[in-house]
Motif scaffolding. Sequence first.
Motif, mmCIF file in Angstrom:
data_model
loop_
_atom_site.group_PDB
_atom_site.id
_atom_site.type_symbol
_atom_site.label_atom_id
_atom_site.label_comp_id
_atom_site.label_asym_id
_atom_site.label_seq_id
_atom_site.Cartn_x
_atom_site.Cartn_y
_atom_site.Cartn_z
ATOM 1 N N LEU A 224 27.597 42.459 34.494
ATOM 2 C CA LEU A 224 28.225 42.592 35.812
ATOM 3 C C LEU A 224 27.602 41.610 36.799
ATOM 4 C CD1 LEU A 224 30.175 44.000 37.716
ATOM 5 C CD2 LEU A 224 28.418 45.751 38.128
ATOM 6 N N ILE A 225 26.271 41.459 36.737
ATOM 7 C CA ILE A 225 25.604 40.461 37.579
ATOM 8 C C ILE A 225 26.137 39.073 37.264
ATOM 9 C CG2 ILE A 225 23.394 39.323 38.033
ATOM 10 C CD1 ILE A 225 22.045 42.045 37.631
ATOM 11 N N GLY A 226 26.288 38.774 35.958
ATOM 12 C CA GLY A 226 26.826 37.487 35.562
ATOM 13 C C GLY A 226 28.245 37.272 36.058
ATOM 14 N N LEU A 227 29.070 38.317 35.963
ATOM 15 C CA LEU A 227 30.462 38.213 36.418
ATOM 16 C C LEU A 227 30.536 38.002 37.927
ATOM 17 C CD1 LEU A 227 33.523 38.487 36.098
ATOM 18 C CD2 LEU A 227 33.232 40.975 36.175
ATOM 19 N N LEU A 228 29.767 38.785 38.694
ATOM 20 C CA LEU A 228 29.785 38.639 40.150
ATOM 21 C C LEU A 228 29.257 37.264 40.569
ATOM 22 C CD1 LEU A 228 28.528 42.190 41.246
ATOM 23 C CD2 LEU A 228 30.871 41.299 41.291
ATOM 24 N N GLY A 229 28.195 36.812 39.895
ATOM 25 C CA GLY A 229 27.655 35.493 40.213
ATOM 26 C C GLY A 229 28.641 34.379 39.901
ATOM 27 N N THR A 230 29.291 34.474 38.729
ATOM 28 C CA THR A 230 30.298 33.476 38.356
ATOM 29 C C THR A 230 31.453 33.478 39.343
ATOM 30 O OG1 THR A 230 29.741 33.735 36.014
ATOM 31 C CG2 THR A 230 31.866 32.726 36.524
ATOM 32 N N SER A 231 31.887 34.665 39.764
ATOM 33 C CA SER A 231 32.981 34.773 40.725
ATOM 34 C C SER A 231 32.607 34.147 42.070
ATOM 35 C CB SER A 231 33.350 36.248 40.918
ATOM 36 O OG SER A 231 34.372 36.399 41.878
ATOM 37 N N MET A 232 31.390 34.400 42.532
ATOM 38 C CA MET A 232 30.950 33.842 43.819
ATOM 39 C C MET A 232 30.873 32.322 43.766
ATOM 40 S SD MET A 232 27.973 36.610 44.819
ATOM 41 C CE MET A 232 27.421 35.607 46.194
ATOM 42 N N VAL A 233 30.299 31.799 42.678
ATOM 43 C CA VAL A 233 30.207 30.338 42.540
ATOM 44 C C VAL A 233 31.605 29.725 42.469
ATOM 45 C CG1 VAL A 233 29.462 28.477 41.011
ATOM 46 C CG2 VAL A 233 27.942 30.416 41.435
ATOM 47 N N ALA A 234 32.494 30.367 41.710
ATOM 48 C CA ALA A 234 33.849 29.839 41.558
ATOM 49 C C ALA A 234 34.623 29.884 42.875
ATOM 50 C CB ALA A 234 34.597 30.623 40.484
ATOM 51 N N ARG A 235 34.471 30.953 43.643
ATOM 52 C CA ARG A 235 35.154 31.028 44.931
ATOM 53 C C ARG A 235 34.722 29.905 45.848
ATOM 54 N NH1 ARG A 235 37.694 35.959 46.226
ATOM 55 N NH2 ARG A 235 37.475 37.523 44.576
ATOM 56 N N HIS A 236 33.446 29.567 45.767
ATOM 57 C CA HIS A 236 32.923 28.486 46.606
ATOM 58 C C HIS A 236 33.424 27.121 46.153
ATOM 59 C CE1 HIS A 236 30.145 26.295 49.179
ATOM 60 N NE2 HIS A 236 29.699 25.642 48.119
ATOM 61 N N THR A 237 33.655 26.961 44.845
ATOM 62 C CA THR A 237 33.990 25.631 44.305
ATOM 63 C C THR A 237 35.482 25.399 44.107
ATOM 64 O OG1 THR A 237 33.616 26.478 42.064
ATOM 65 C CG2 THR A 237 31.762 25.388 43.150
ATOM 66 N N ILE A 238 36.240 26.429 43.679
ATOM 67 C CA ILE A 238 37.667 26.212 43.405
ATOM 68 C C ILE A 238 38.585 27.055 44.276
ATOM 69 C CG2 ILE A 238 37.212 25.574 41.005
ATOM 70 C CD1 ILE A 238 38.178 28.332 40.142
ATOM 71 N N GLY A 239 38.027 27.949 45.080
ATOM 72 C CA GLY A 239 38.843 28.701 46.014
ATOM 73 C C GLY A 239 39.239 30.083 45.528
ATOM 74 N N HIS A 240 39.592 30.935 46.490
ATOM 75 C CA HIS A 240 39.913 32.335 46.220
ATOM 76 C C HIS A 240 41.137 32.490 45.328
ATOM 77 C CE1 HIS A 240 40.601 36.621 47.006
ATOM 78 N NE2 HIS A 240 41.865 36.298 47.242
ATOM 79 N N ASP A 241 42.185 31.716 45.571
ATOM 80 C CA ASP A 241 43.444 31.895 44.846
ATOM 81 C C ASP A 241 43.289 31.635 43.351
ATOM 82 O OD1 ASP A 241 44.678 32.542 47.202
ATOM 83 O OD2 ASP A 241 45.516 30.541 47.547
ATOM 84 N N ARG A 242 42.566 30.585 42.995
ATOM 85 C CA ARG A 242 42.397 30.268 41.581
ATOM 86 C C ARG A 242 41.504 31.290 40.883
ATOM 87 N NH1 ARG A 242 40.859 24.096 40.801
ATOM 88 N NH2 ARG A 242 41.014 24.771 38.615
ATOM 89 N N VAL A 243 40.514 31.811 41.588
ATOM 90 C CA VAL A 243 39.675 32.864 41.006
ATOM 91 C C VAL A 243 40.506 34.121 40.769
ATOM 92 C CG1 VAL A 243 37.716 34.405 41.416
ATOM 93 C CG2 VAL A 243 37.539 31.981 41.995
ATOM 94 N N GLU A 244 41.361 34.445 41.722
ATOM 95 C CA GLU A 244 42.233 35.617 41.564
ATOM 96 C C GLU A 244 43.151 35.454 40.360
ATOM 97 O OE1 GLU A 244 45.589 36.739 44.416
ATOM 98 O OE2 GLU A 244 43.908 37.972 45.108
ATOM 99 N N LYS A 245 43.695 34.261 40.165
ATOM 100 C CA LYS A 245 44.552 33.979 39.011
ATOM 101 C C LYS A 245 43.765 34.152 37.712
ATOM 102 C CE LYS A 245 47.048 30.179 36.745
ATOM 103 N NZ LYS A 245 46.160 30.159 35.569
ATOM 104 N N ALA A 246 42.521 33.649 37.682
ATOM 105 C CA ALA A 246 41.692 33.758 36.482
ATOM 106 C C ALA A 246 41.397 35.216 36.149
ATOM 107 C CB ALA A 246 40.382 32.986 36.677
ATOM 108 N N VAL A 247 41.164 36.039 37.176
ATOM 109 C CA VAL A 247 40.886 37.461 36.952
ATOM 110 C C VAL A 247 42.108 38.165 36.364
ATOM 111 C CG1 VAL A 247 40.372 39.651 38.101
ATOM 112 C CG2 VAL A 247 39.095 37.598 38.706
#
Length: 450
Positions: A281-304
């Motif tokens: 879960l720590i890994g998932l939250l960390g990956t999500s935070m880094v991804a939101r910063h680098t590729i944006g909220h919309d693309r992270v939402e699509k990946a989820v």
Amino acid sequence: MKGFGDIMFEVGLLIAWGVLMGSILNETGAIRRLVDGLLRVFGPKGVPYALGLTIGTLLQSIFLDVLLVMSAPLARRMAPHLGKYGTAKMATALAISLECGIVLMVPGVATVALAGLLGVPLGKMLIFGTIVIIPTIVISIAIMNFLLTHGLWKVDQDQQAPTDGDESQTPEADDNGGTGGTGGQQPGTDGVGGSGGSGGGAPVVGGPDNELIDGHGSRVALLPHQVQQRTVRESTEPNLVLLFTPMLLALVLIATGAILEMAGMLHPVVELLASPVVALLIGLLGTSMVARHTIGHDRVEKAVVDGFRESGQILILTGAGGSLAAVVAASGMGDILGNYFTANSFAPLITVWAIAAVLHIAVGSVSISAITAAGLLAPVASQIGLDPVLIALAAGAGSLFLVHVTSNTFWLLQSMLGQTTKGTLKSCSFGVSVASVVALGCTLVLGIFI
């Protein structure tokens, strides 16, 4: 229902966290960049081993089909730089690493399911799975490379004829002694490959900042505009180490907890952070935070969303394996098997390997065959005196035997790597079968020490 619920309680969240983390990494482009970097660092001769080990170990949070679709085009682009047998070597390395990873390496989905089914702590599965998978991949690729280059692979029969514009074909020399005489720029690993037309080089792969490595292993200086293109691209992409740090942190936490537990030094705080559910879960939250910063909220939402879609079928298959184990236990078969096997022989490991191999040939699913075979012995794991982690590894090894035409992986490798069906039977079916036997051997050797 009890078996289904028990296995979901054990590994349901672990599988979900792992698949979601992999889906986000896929969306960031981290996989493409990692494979390109491997080629720059290890060169043509070492890249099948480097690519195989990376896919088999570090990238197992990614759903197999997604990982294959991402890595196959890159492997095909690398193939010409490995010589005449490049396609065969890259296809074999991909097949072996993809299939081994899902059944031998945490957080591969079948590995996590096997650990939950047999009651093996995930940290322990990670440590011993790593011990088995690394020599399995290296030895298997080495064996196959020798066989492929000594008569097994027939280029004219086992590879599809390259089509016009196919990047994977080896360029032919032009009248000026160069290659790629179309006058256009040949694509390279970083999008700045050798120039065509007047004496341009073959498609090249990444080297240091101001040079590339051609198909013969020679260094080729980049033109100023090519250096600038590479610099601009790399400066606009998120740091690759940063993208993978949360996932690596999760694996380190799990492994650390397992080591400290075996040493009797586990602190309550460390125990909490190292528990697989919390660590992933720590890994998932960390990956999500880094991804939101680098590729944006919309693309992270699509990946989820994609990750949830992929995890559904995996959870169903895992639950089915848990249900089978419960049926075996309730039927009394456990007592029969317990009386048949002895603790001081290798018979249980060889038998579970054989059961998984037969099931895989019949149903064509690595995950189902591994989970089913382990489920047959799960009720008697404590009675026969063998460490359950060995049964998990043997079941995983057996499930690799003879990947063939019933497997989706077989056809994806056939089409995406430019092989004929005959060639895929050699690189995938035979190659992964070699890995199955090697993995069993490594497991038997490991059994001497634990």
